[in-house]
Design a protein around this motif. Structure first.
Motif: not given
Lengths: 298, 298
Positions: B119-139
């Motif tokens: 579950a910690l591994q899944s949660l790690a990837f969830q962190q990076l998928a937050e909408p609008d974390l960066l202005p550039d989704a490709a990055r």
């Protein structure tokens, strides 16, 4: 739509999923070769590929290219495969047979099984991160988010934890449903969501109907699984039959009895069909898939 | 830059990482509560947070906002924490002490430890998928890709597999290096890559220098770890000391001897410093961090 048309489609999707999975998995000649061999053993030549079928079925509805859905189908199937490898380990269900073959920890060893599952999960997310898989990177990120939530502690892994705690307990039908919504439902729902996200037509009404369909299919799938587990012999099932009852795990059959469990399956199938009743003929494969899930053996 | 400035910065980053991790982890009152409790036990109040420090250090160089780097720092630390939980399990290193506390499988049980890591591994990837974390989704997608590869069979999990196979073997320095590049190096490299990707300044020359720095730091970290494992007592280290030698695992100290291992550490530190020698003062925290890693105890 004829049964033959559905059977052809199913075989086509199963074959292309196998090809896509084989290409996604690291080749045998890449180090660490024993781990890669075990990963391929865990994933290839096994299973009905229900989650890839659902992803492709949903992708048809939103006009997706099959080549794009392949990537998503690999992602959900890799998560499913990893969960089976870990679930079979001695500290979990301690099962020695899966899909008619020795389980990974039996064929290799416990440590390898642990790492196979871990690496398959990473590989699943890698599938969704391929540059330019979709023209819209934000939509791709949404896939990552859906899959992460569906796999994690509020999804599949959480369902396993609830399952562990329920062994030997007498639980209510509501509690059993909550467990299954997590344990199998979340990933089935994600399979439909991710498949639907592959297409250019992102009509919120259609997506909501697909989501309703997937939630009912998720439960239906588990009810049928419980019926099969109780009825089937090991040879037909390709995994150790009757293990849930032996492990003193609550199932729909132990909770409701066989007749009522079958009635529930029929009701969930009707509800699932109803959810996508308004959709056009492109949803026919999902309709046939619902019927197939109910009738996979009985 | 004074040592006090670096110490202040390090404490600030460690504190904000703790806050961010606590917010990222599911709260205790969400079901399954025992799993969530165990996940928090595995992650919070532990470790030097070297990977988050590296991410923040790299983020400074590309002008990143610390609030964005926090998310990435959580992702890499969650992957690191999951790997420790699985690595400590009986089928792997079978260790009972970690960061001065009983390991997760000792405090809870093996099945829970397995699910905590998953579950910690899944949660790690969830962190990076937050909408609008960066202005550039490709990055952002590139972050997911880097983290997936660094965690998987060609990265950290692969390194563990090579490590398992090397127990009791006499291996060359090259083979030991390959193992560590996978086992610890890949995630340390990803920490720097992901931190650097958080900022608006994406100069390829600067990114290449940071990448060189991170590869050397990755090896340096392992050489120092081997030295510490051989020298330290259990109380100082917060984990069982000398276990590698006892487990008959090859280390830089067993392979090269203590003096040569120390010489190698000094050389790697100089190489790492050299890689970012041209960068401006914003790289000072990374420079201080390299020195800190070498001197964490001796």
């Amino acid at each position: 739509m004829s049964t033959a048309t559905f059977s052809d489609w199913m075989r086509t999707i199963q074959a292309r999923t196998e090809t896509a999975l084989s290409a996604a998995l690291p080749p045998l000649d890449v180090l660490p070769d024993r781990l890669h061999e075990a990963m391929r053993y865990a994933v290839l030549e096994g299973g009905k590929r229900v989650r890839p079928l659902l992803a492709h079925g949903a992708g048809r509805v939103t006009g997706a290219e099959a080549a794009i859905v392949d990537r998503v189908a690999c992602a959900v199937e890799l998560i499913h495969a990893y969960s089976l490898v870990h679930d079979d380990m001695p500290c979990m269900d301690d099962d020695s047979l899966r899909r008619g073959k020795p389980t990974v920890h039996v064929e290799y060893d416990d440590a390898t099984a642990l790492l196979v599952g871990d690496a398959l999960q990473s590989l699943a997310f890698q599938q969704l991160a391929e540059p330019d898989l979709l023209p819209d990177a934000a939509r791709q990120l949404k896939m990552v988010e859906h899959l992460a939530i569906a796999s994690g502690s509020r999804g599949m892994a959480g369902g396993q934890a609830i399952d562990l705690q329920s062994v030997g307990q007498s639980i209510s039908r509501e509690a059993l449903e909550i467990m299954h919504i997590h344990k199998t439902g979340a990933l089935i729902r994600a399979s439909v969501q991710l498949g639907a996200l592959c297409g250019p037509e992102q009509d919120p009404t259609v997506l909501a109907r697909l989501d309703q369909f997937s939630k009912r299919i998720g439960l239906l799938f588990q009810v049928v699984d419980d019926i099969l587990d109780c009825e089937a012999d090991t040879a037909t099932l390709g995994k150790t039959a009757g293990k849930d009852a032996r492990n003193d795990k609550p199932t729909y059959v132990t909770l409701l009895g066989m007749d009522e469990a079958r009635r529930l399956a029929a009701e969930l199938e009707a509800d699932a069909m109803d959810a996508i009743g308004d959709l056009d003929a492109r949803a026919d494969m999902l309709r046939a898939l619902a019927a197939y899930i109910v009738r996979r053996r009985f």
